[in-house]
Enzyme design. Structure first.
Site, short mmCIF file in Angstrom:
data_model
loop_
_atom_site.label_atom_id
_atom_site.label_comp_id
_atom_site.label_asym_id
_atom_site.label_seq_id
_atom_site.Cartn_x
_atom_site.Cartn_y
_atom_site.Cartn_z
N ASN A 1 -12.08 4.11 3.90
CA ASN A 1 -11.91 3.80 2.48
C ASN A 1 -13.24 4.08 1.80
OD1 ASN A 1 -11.53 2.67 -0.03
ND2 ASN A 1 -11.44 0.55 0.70
N TRP A 2 -13.31 5.24 1.15
CA TRP A 2 -14.59 5.65 0.56
C TRP A 2 -14.92 4.85 -0.69
CZ3 TRP A 2 -14.76 11.79 0.65
CH2 TRP A 2 -14.61 12.22 1.97
N LYS A 3 -13.95 4.14 -1.22
CA LYS A 3 -14.12 3.40 -2.48
C LYS A 3 -14.61 4.37 -3.57
CE LYS A 3 -14.76 -0.70 0.26
NZ LYS A 3 -15.31 -2.06 0.40
N HIS B 1 -6.19 -4.00 -2.18
CA HIS B 1 -7.54 -4.26 -1.66
C HIS B 1 -8.17 -5.40 -2.46
CE1 HIS B 1 -11.76 -3.77 -0.74
NE2 HIS B 1 -11.39 -3.11 0.33
N GLU C 1 -10.96 -5.78 -3.70
CA GLU C 1 -11.71 -5.36 -4.90
C GLU C 1 -10.77 -5.10 -6.07
OE1 GLU C 1 -13.88 -2.29 -2.85
OE2 GLU C 1 -14.91 -3.86 -1.74
N GLU D 1 -8.34 -8.19 5.81
CA GLU D 1 -9.74 -8.02 5.44
C GLU D 1 -10.26 -9.32 4.83
OE1 GLU D 1 -10.81 -3.63 4.80
OE2 GLU D 1 -10.00 -4.37 2.92
N GLY E 1 -18.33 -5.55 3.25
CA GLY E 1 -19.62 -5.07 2.77
C GLY E 1 -20.77 -6.04 2.97
N SER F 1 -16.83 -4.96 7.44
CA SER F 1 -18.07 -4.76 8.21
C SER F 1 -17.83 -4.22 9.62
CB SER F 1 -18.90 -6.04 8.25
OG SER F 1 -19.32 -6.38 6.93
N GLY G 1 -14.99 0.61 5.27
CA GLY G 1 -15.59 0.95 3.99
C GLY G 1 -16.90 1.69 4.21
N GLY G 2 -18.01 0.96 4.11
CA GLY G 2 -19.34 1.56 4.15
C GLY G 2 -19.56 2.54 5.29
P1 PGA Z 1 -16.72 -2.52 4.64
O1 PGA Z 1 -15.42 -2.46 3.70
O2 PGA Z 1 -16.37 -1.78 5.90
O3 PGA Z 1 -17.80 -1.83 3.85
O4 PGA Z 1 -17.01 -3.95 4.90
C1 PGA Z 1 -14.14 -2.57 4.22
C2 PGA Z 1 -13.12 -2.42 3.11
O5 PGA Z 1 -13.35 -2.93 2.01
O6 PGA Z 1 -12.06 -1.78 3.30
#
Ligand code: PGA
Length: 256
Positions: A13-15, A100, A102, A170, A176, A214, A235-236
């Site tokens: 997930n590149w966001k 998600h 966010e 999640e 993050g 994470s 994500g990251g």
């Molecule tokens: P993260 O994000 O791996 O940066 O913690 C995961 C996500 O939000 O899908």
């Protein structure tokens, strides 16, 4: 093996990150690693909407899937700035992430909205990755199983089944932050989700349940090896080919 008979899915997930140049370099690197020796794991990349077409073109002919990060509840119409599930399908997407944390926070998406979006995704032939997770305060209050259970009941649309839906657990406080739940806590949550899916969703015993928050190469094998964990939403660490691939290798260790 995390769940016998379920092939892990590792989704990036590149966001809202990257650029055209970065997308091209990242996909090139992941493709090269994949062509060098495919893993017994399904891979999915979810870039920002503007990069779907070029990333899709780069992935053409590979087994790496393309996905969106959201979609609108409607198929088309006067919805400035929005993107429909049919448009994602048109561009070659097979998946889209929905609900998600966010989006639940930044765009005040309720679970009812998430269910409507997931229904739109299924209607367009996409697989919906439905995200759920508790906040730190909810976990500290010991409410995490109930919170996630309610989110799931309200977010999974009618028509969802083992072929067209995936759940991503999640914990909001792990996204993050570098923090992850203990293996025992992940196991308890995934067991709870599995029991709920078995009761409520056709084929729910075999539906994928991803863990996200994470995930890194250093913790992937341990987290992916937990019972009822069937892959990762990353994500990251999905923004670096080496890290994304390291996570896929970790998931491969628990693949059946
Ligand atoms: P993260 O994000 O791996 O940066 O913690 C995961 C996500 O939000 O899908």
């Amino acid at each position: 093996m995390a769940t016998p008979g379920i092939r892990p899915l590792v989704a990036g997930n590149w966001k809202m990150n990257g650029s055209l140049a970065m997308a091209s370099a990242l996909v090139g690197d992941i493709k090269a690693r994949h062509q060098g020796g495919a893993l017994p794991v399904d891979l999915l990349l979810c870039p920002p909407f503007p990069y779907l077409a070029p990333v899709g073109a780069d992935l053409a002919g590979t087994a790496i899937a393309l996905g969106g990060q959201d979609c609108h509840v409607k198929a088309n119409g006067a919805h400035t700035g929005d993107v429909s599930a049919a448009m994602l399908a048109d561009l070659g997407c097979r998946f889209t992430i929905l609900g998600h944390s966010e989006r639940r926070t930044d765009h005040r998406e309720s679970s009812a909205t998430v269910a409507a979006k997931a229904k739109a995704a299924l209607d367009a032939g996409l697989t919906a990755i439905i995200c759920v997770g508790e906040t730190e305060a909810q976990r500290n209050a010991g409410e995490e199983l109930k919170i996630v259970e309610n989110q799931l009941i309200e977010s999974i649309p009618s028509g969802a089944n083992v072929r067209n839906a995936v759940v991503a657990y999640e914990p909001v406080w792990a996204i993050g932050t570098g923090k992850t739940p203990t293996v025992a806590d992940v196991a308890a949550m995934h067991r709870h989700i599995r029991a709920l899916l078995e009761q409520r969703v056709p084929g729910g015993g075999k539906m994928r349940i991803l863990y996200g928050g994470s995930v890194k190469p250093g913790n992937a094998a341990e987290l992916m090896g937990v019972a009822e964990v069937n892959g990762a939403l990353v994500g990251g660490a999905s923004l670096k080919a080496e890290d994304f691939w390291g996570i896929a290798e970790g998931a491969a260790k628990s693949a059946g």
